[in-house]
Motif scaffolding. Structure first.
Motif, PDB file in Angstrom:
ATOM      1  N   MET A 143       0.853  -1.175   0.000  1.00 24.93           N
ATOM      2  CA  MET A 143       0.000   0.000   0.000  1.00 24.93           C
ATOM      3  C   MET A 143       0.894   1.231   0.000  1.00 24.93           C
ATOM      4  O   MET A 143       1.799   1.350   0.817  1.00 24.93           O
ATOM      5  N   SER A 144       0.640   2.136  -0.944  1.00 22.91           N
ATOM      6  CA  SER A 144       1.403   3.376  -0.976  1.00 22.91           C
ATOM      7  C   SER A 144       0.573   4.489  -1.607  1.00 22.91           C
ATOM      8  O   SER A 144      -0.277   4.246  -2.459  1.00 22.91           O
ATOM      9  N   VAL A 145       0.829   5.705  -1.142  1.00 28.07           N
ATOM     10  CA  VAL A 145       0.190   6.908  -1.663  1.00 28.07           C
ATOM     11  C   VAL A 145       1.296   7.881  -2.020  1.00 28.07           C
ATOM     12  O   VAL A 145       2.179   8.151  -1.196  1.00 28.07           O
ATOM     13  N   TYR A 146       1.276   8.387  -3.229  1.00 29.50           N
ATOM     14  CA  TYR A 146       2.264   9.382  -3.637  1.00 29.50           C
ATOM     15  C   TYR A 146       1.733  10.156  -4.836  1.00 29.50           C
ATOM     16  O   TYR A 146       0.678   9.862  -5.372  1.00 29.50           O
TER      17      TYR A 146
ATOM     18  N   GLN B 278      -2.627  -3.904  -3.421  1.00 24.89           N
ATOM     19  CA  GLN B 278      -2.800  -5.249  -3.957  1.00 24.89           C
ATOM     20  C   GLN B 278      -2.805  -5.282  -5.492  1.00 24.89           C
ATOM     21  O   GLN B 278      -3.665  -5.895  -6.117  1.00 24.89           O
ATOM     22  N   GLY B 279      -1.852  -4.600  -6.084  1.00 29.45           N
ATOM     23  CA  GLY B 279      -1.710  -4.616  -7.532  1.00 29.45           C
ATOM     24  C   GLY B 279      -2.690  -3.745  -8.286  1.00 29.45           C
ATOM     25  O   GLY B 279      -2.688  -3.721  -9.508  1.00 29.45           O
ATOM     26  N   ARG B 280      -3.541  -3.021  -7.568  1.00 29.34           N
ATOM     27  CA  ARG B 280      -4.525  -2.127  -8.204  1.00 29.34           C
ATOM     28  C   ARG B 280      -4.102  -0.690  -7.967  1.00 29.34           C
ATOM     29  O   ARG B 280      -3.465  -0.372  -6.962  1.00 29.34           O
ATOM     30  N   LYS B 281      -4.479   0.186  -8.898  1.00 27.89           N
ATOM     31  CA  LYS B 281      -4.055   1.574  -8.825  1.00 27.89           C
ATOM     32  C   LYS B 281      -5.258   2.501  -8.939  1.00 27.89           C
ATOM     33  O   LYS B 281      -6.140   2.287  -9.762  1.00 27.89           O
ATOM     34  N   LEU B 282      -5.249   3.546  -8.116  1.00 23.93           N
ATOM     35  CA  LEU B 282      -6.255   4.593  -8.174  1.00 23.93           C
ATOM     36  C   LEU B 282      -5.539   5.901  -8.488  1.00 23.93           C
ATOM     37  O   LEU B 282      -4.567   6.259  -7.817  1.00 23.93           O
TER      38      LEU B 282
ATOM     39  N   PRO C  55      -8.709  -1.399   3.003  1.00 15.38           N
ATOM     40  CA  PRO C  55      -8.734  -0.228   2.124  1.00 15.38           C
ATOM     41  C   PRO C  55      -8.448  -0.560   0.662  1.00 15.38           C
ATOM     42  O   PRO C  55      -7.434  -0.162   0.103  1.00 15.38           O
ATOM     43  N   ILE C  56      -9.352  -1.303   0.044  1.00 16.80           N
ATOM     44  CA  ILE C  56      -9.186  -1.622  -1.370  1.00 16.80           C
ATOM     45  C   ILE C  56      -9.415  -0.359  -2.196  1.00 16.80           C
ATOM     46  O   ILE C  56     -10.019   0.606  -1.725  1.00 16.80           O
ATOM     47  N   VAL C  57      -8.933  -0.379  -3.406  1.00 13.49           N
ATOM     48  CA  VAL C  57      -8.966   0.805  -4.273  1.00 13.49           C
ATOM     49  C   VAL C  57     -10.389   1.330  -4.462  1.00 13.49           C
ATOM     50  O   VAL C  57     -10.635   2.536  -4.375  1.00 13.49           O
TER      51      VAL C  57
END
Length: 125
Positions: free
Chosen positions: A1-4, A31-35, A96-98
């Motif tokens: 999990m990362s936010v940037y 988990q390999g998904r991107k928002l 916290p899924i995308v």
């Protein structure tokens, strides 16, 4: 999990000129998904610090941009907003899924717009 945050390239990086403006997006990976969330900030490529993570100030927008202070603050606020949403989801004992983060962020934006509209109507009437 990362936010940037990062530059949102619409075409290949080599096709841009240094004085061309590009938008900056906030990304959330889980988990390999991107928002991808729009930050509303645009910057010239010449004003973007490619090595901002290694710098002492951790500011991605260089001082050569006239509004570098406010833009850097807004970007950090956007990241903080997403992190707060993630923490709120975790407090509810959810993962916290995308998709869940996206729904919380859009819900917050709708609430902010409603508050703003109520303030405007009370001001004019």
């Amino acid at each position: 999990m990362s936010v940037y945050f990062s530059i949102n390239y619409q075409k290949s990086k080599g096709d841009y000129h240094k004085d061309e403006e590009v938008s900056i997006s906030v990304y959330y990976y889980f988990q390999g998904r991107k928002l991808k969330l729009n930050s509303g900030i645009k910057v010239k490529l010449s004003d973007w610090n490619e090595k901002w993570k290694e710098s002492r100030s951790k500011n991605p927008i260089l001082k050569t941009d006239r509004e570098y202070l406010s833009k850097n603050i807004i970007l950090k606020q956007k990241v903080s907003e997403v992190e707060n949403v993630i923490n709120r989801i975790k407090l509810n004992n959810q993962i916290p899924i995308v998709e869940l983060v996206k729904s919380y962020v859009s819900k917050n934006k709708k609430e902010e717009r409603l508050k703003h509209m109520k303030t405007l109507t009370s001001y004019f009437f």
